[in-house]
Design a protein around this motif. Structure first.
Motif, PDB file in Angstrom:
ATOM      1  N   ILE A 162       0.832  -1.204   0.000  1.00  0.00           N
ATOM      2  CA  ILE A 162       0.000   0.000   0.000  1.00  0.00           C
ATOM      3  C   ILE A 162       0.863   1.250   0.000  1.00  0.00           C
ATOM      4  O   ILE A 162       1.817   1.369   0.767  1.00  0.00           O
ATOM      5  N   ASP A 163       0.540   2.168  -0.905  1.00  0.00           N
ATOM      6  CA  ASP A 163       1.224   3.461  -0.995  1.00  0.00           C
ATOM      7  C   ASP A 163       0.199   4.542  -0.671  1.00  0.00           C
ATOM      8  O   ASP A 163      -0.637   4.893  -1.510  1.00  0.00           O
ATOM      9  N   ILE A 164       0.248   5.034   0.550  1.00  0.00           N
ATOM     10  CA  ILE A 164      -0.753   6.001   1.006  1.00  0.00           C
ATOM     11  C   ILE A 164      -0.613   7.326   0.271  1.00  0.00           C
ATOM     12  O   ILE A 164      -1.615   7.978  -0.063  1.00  0.00           O
ATOM     13  N   ASP A 165       0.614   7.746  -0.017  1.00  0.00           N
ATOM     14  CA  ASP A 165       0.825   9.022  -0.701  1.00  0.00           C
ATOM     15  C   ASP A 165       0.246   9.008  -2.117  1.00  0.00           C
ATOM     16  O   ASP A 165      -0.366   9.984  -2.556  1.00  0.00           O
ATOM     17  N   LEU A 166       0.439   7.897  -2.831  1.00  0.00           N
ATOM     18  CA  LEU A 166      -0.105   7.780  -4.192  1.00  0.00           C
ATOM     19  C   LEU A 166      -1.554   7.337  -4.189  1.00  0.00           C
ATOM     20  O   LEU A 166      -2.242   7.444  -5.211  1.00  0.00           O
ATOM     21  N   GLY A 167      -2.039   6.813  -3.078  1.00  0.00           N
ATOM     22  CA  GLY A 167      -3.411   6.330  -3.010  1.00  0.00           C
ATOM     23  C   GLY A 167      -3.633   5.107  -3.878  1.00  0.00           C
ATOM     24  O   GLY A 167      -4.606   5.048  -4.646  1.00  0.00           O
ATOM     25  N   ILE A 168      -2.757   4.110  -3.741  1.00  0.00           N
ATOM     26  CA  ILE A 168      -2.868   2.921  -4.586  1.00  0.00           C
ATOM     27  C   ILE A 168      -2.369   1.693  -3.828  1.00  0.00           C
ATOM     28  O   ILE A 168      -1.482   1.800  -2.976  1.00  0.00           O
ATOM     29  N   ILE A 169      -2.988   0.534  -4.108  1.00  0.00           N
ATOM     30  CA  ILE A 169      -2.540  -0.713  -3.490  1.00  0.00           C
ATOM     31  C   ILE A 169      -2.254  -1.740  -4.577  1.00  0.00           C
ATOM     32  O   ILE A 169      -2.876  -1.735  -5.636  1.00  0.00           O
ATOM     33  N   LEU A 170      -1.297  -2.618  -4.278  1.00  0.00           N
ATOM     34  CA  LEU A 170      -0.993  -3.746  -5.139  1.00  0.00           C
ATOM     35  C   LEU A 170      -1.770  -4.938  -4.608  1.00  0.00           C
ATOM     36  O   LEU A 170      -1.582  -5.359  -3.472  1.00  0.00           O
ATOM     37  N   VAL A 171      -2.663  -5.457  -5.445  1.00  0.00           N
ATOM     38  CA  VAL A 171      -3.559  -6.537  -5.032  1.00  0.00           C
ATOM     39  C   VAL A 171      -3.182  -7.823  -5.746  1.00  0.00           C
ATOM     40  O   VAL A 171      -2.978  -7.822  -6.968  1.00  0.00           O
ATOM     41  N   ARG A 172      -3.092  -8.907  -4.991  1.00  0.00           N
ATOM     42  CA  ARG A 172      -2.848 -10.235  -5.576  1.00  0.00           C
ATOM     43  C   ARG A 172      -4.158 -10.998  -5.577  1.00  0.00           C
ATOM     44  O   ARG A 172      -4.645 -11.411  -4.530  1.00  0.00           O
ATOM     45  N   GLY A 173      -4.720 -11.142  -6.784  1.00  0.00           N
ATOM     46  CA  GLY A 173      -6.041 -11.724  -6.908  1.00  0.00           C
ATOM     47  C   GLY A 173      -6.036 -13.200  -7.184  1.00  0.00           C
ATOM     48  O   GLY A 173      -5.061 -13.906  -6.922  1.00  0.00           O
ATOM     49  N   LYS A 174      -7.139 -13.681  -7.738  1.00  0.00           N
ATOM     50  CA  LYS A 174      -7.295 -15.101  -8.038  1.00  0.00           C
ATOM     51  C   LYS A 174      -6.260 -15.542  -9.068  1.00  0.00           C
ATOM     52  O   LYS A 174      -5.937 -14.805  -9.986  1.00  0.00           O
ATOM     53  N   ALA A 188      -7.359   6.625   2.650  1.00  0.00           N
ATOM     54  CA  ALA A 188      -5.962   6.985   2.914  1.00  0.00           C
ATOM     55  C   ALA A 188      -5.787   7.491   4.344  1.00  0.00           C
ATOM     56  O   ALA A 188      -4.862   7.084   5.057  1.00  0.00           O
ATOM     57  N   GLU A 189      -6.680   8.374   4.768  1.00  0.00           N
ATOM     58  CA  GLU A 189      -6.601   8.935   6.118  1.00  0.00           C
ATOM     59  C   GLU A 189      -6.812   7.851   7.176  1.00  0.00           C
ATOM     60  O   GLU A 189      -6.096   7.799   8.179  1.00  0.00           O
ATOM     61  N   ALA A 190      -7.788   6.956   6.921  1.00  0.00           N
ATOM     62  CA  ALA A 190      -8.096   5.900   7.888  1.00  0.00           C
ATOM     63  C   ALA A 190      -6.950   4.902   8.007  1.00  0.00           C
ATOM     64  O   ALA A 190      -6.580   4.489   9.110  1.00  0.00           O
ATOM     65  N   VAL A 191      -6.370   4.513   6.878  1.00  0.00           N
ATOM     66  CA  VAL A 191      -5.273   3.543   6.900  1.00  0.00           C
ATOM     67  C   VAL A 191      -4.028   4.145   7.551  1.00  0.00           C
ATOM     68  O   VAL A 191      -3.321   3.486   8.317  1.00  0.00           O
ATOM     69  N   GLN A 192      -3.748   5.407   7.250  1.00  0.00           N
ATOM     70  CA  GLN A 192      -2.577   6.051   7.836  1.00  0.00           C
ATOM     71  C   GLN A 192      -2.702   6.129   9.361  1.00  0.00           C
ATOM     72  O   GLN A 192      -1.738   5.868  10.085  1.00  0.00           O
ATOM     73  N   SER A 193      -3.899   6.483   9.842  1.00  0.00           N
ATOM     74  CA  SER A 193      -4.128   6.531  11.292  1.00  0.00           C
ATOM     75  C   SER A 193      -3.937   5.162  11.915  1.00  0.00           C
ATOM     76  O   SER A 193      -3.349   5.024  12.994  1.00  0.00           O
TER      77      SER A 193
END
Length: 299
Positions: A162-174, A188-193
């Motif tokens: 997770i990159d909070i500054d860029l607002g993006i996550i790398l997801v490993r799916g099916k 972003a605010e909730a995850v950073q807290s």
């Protein structure tokens, strides 16, 4: 299970795992399906997989229906056996696939359950406290609703995904497929807290890189997420049952209701086929109809 079963399936399961990149869950289900079919072969005194005929396949299907098995389960078993025989043909063990023209029952289509925007606001009201678990639950709720990721994808996230500054996550799916999914300022605010204030408190003496943790500091599980969401919906006094996938359904429904195009939603959800995403159009049509009936003076 019999030596016959092991002889034929060992290389097949290796093929599913290595070449097809199938999940552990898929392989387990296919193993159960094949074990059941080999029991049928034994009952019918069929000694070899190459001796199975189309008539045998039809008889097996009739037996599944006689057990009043759910359509989706029957369909999966037929798919498992088709794939198994397709592999055997590739390996030149059999000459034809007896399950190729066996009819797969269509499952009954149910509209996916989702929350209306007012209900989501009520859910978020339940996680406004400042204790460590409430901060974690808010981050969990914001991220799952804000990205539409599967619960297994969420519990599999690490701190570096997770990159909070860029607002993006790398997801490993099916199937091990990776995709990048954006998220908004609320998540972003909730995850950073959570990462700064709550996670260090919950971790205690634990040492691992998983993003979401339980109250003992261990990695949060799918079952744990389900328990958290059940508690939140009870706290919000919302009717009905909740399951983690409802947040994924809600994510897609709200995007489409607010004008997002189908292809974008497909990519965000990680659907291989557009048909998987199209089920949400039925939900939005239902939503529009309810809104029309409620608000139009001539409805």
């Amino acid at each position: 299970m019999s030596k016959l079963f092991n002889n034929y399936t060992h290389s097949y399961f290796a093929y599913l795992q290595i070449e097809k990149n199938s999940s552990v869950h898929t392989i387990k289900n296919y193993r159960d399906d094949l074990e059941q079919f080999f029991m049928f072969m034994n009952e019918q005194h069929i000694k070899k997989v190459e001796d199975v005929t189309h008539q045998d396949a039809r008889l097996y299907l009739t037996g599944l229906h006689a057990q009043k098995m759910a359509r989706a389960s029957v369909s999966r078993k037929i798919s498992a056996l088709r794939g198994f025989y397709r592999f055997l043909m590739r390996e030149e063990i059999v000459m034809e696939n007896p399950f190729l023209i066996v009819h797969r029952p269509k499952g009954t289509k149910k509209l996916p359950s989702f929350f209306y925007e007012e209900e989501m606001r009520e859910l978020f009201e339940t996680v406004q406290e400042t204790d460590a678990l409430s901060i974690r639950n808010k981050a969990l709720l914001e991220l799952m609703y804000g990205t539409g990721i599967r619960v297994s994808e969420c519990t599999g996230l690490t701190l570096t995904d997770i990159d909070i500054d860029l607002g993006i996550i790398l997801v490993r799916g099916k199937g091990g497929k990776e995709r990048y999914v954006p998220f908004g300022s609320f998540a972003a605010e909730a995850v950073q807290s959570y990462v700064e204030l709550s996670r260090p408190t919950l971790m205690k003496n634990a040492n691992h890189s998983m993003l979401f943790v339980n109250y003992r500091g261990g990695p949060l599980t799918v079952r744990g997420v389900r328990h958290i969401l059940t508690e939140l919906i009870e706290k919000a006094s919302l009717s009905g049952k909740i399951h983690p996938h409802m947040l994924r359904h809600t994510f897609a429904t709200h995007l489409l209701n607010n004008g997002a195009d189908m292809r974008t939603v497909q990519e965000l959800l990680g659907h291989t086929s557009l048909s998987s995403t199209q089920m949400y159009t039925h939900v939005t049509k239902e939503h529009l109809q309810k809104t029309y009936m409620k608000h139009h003076p001539r409805a």
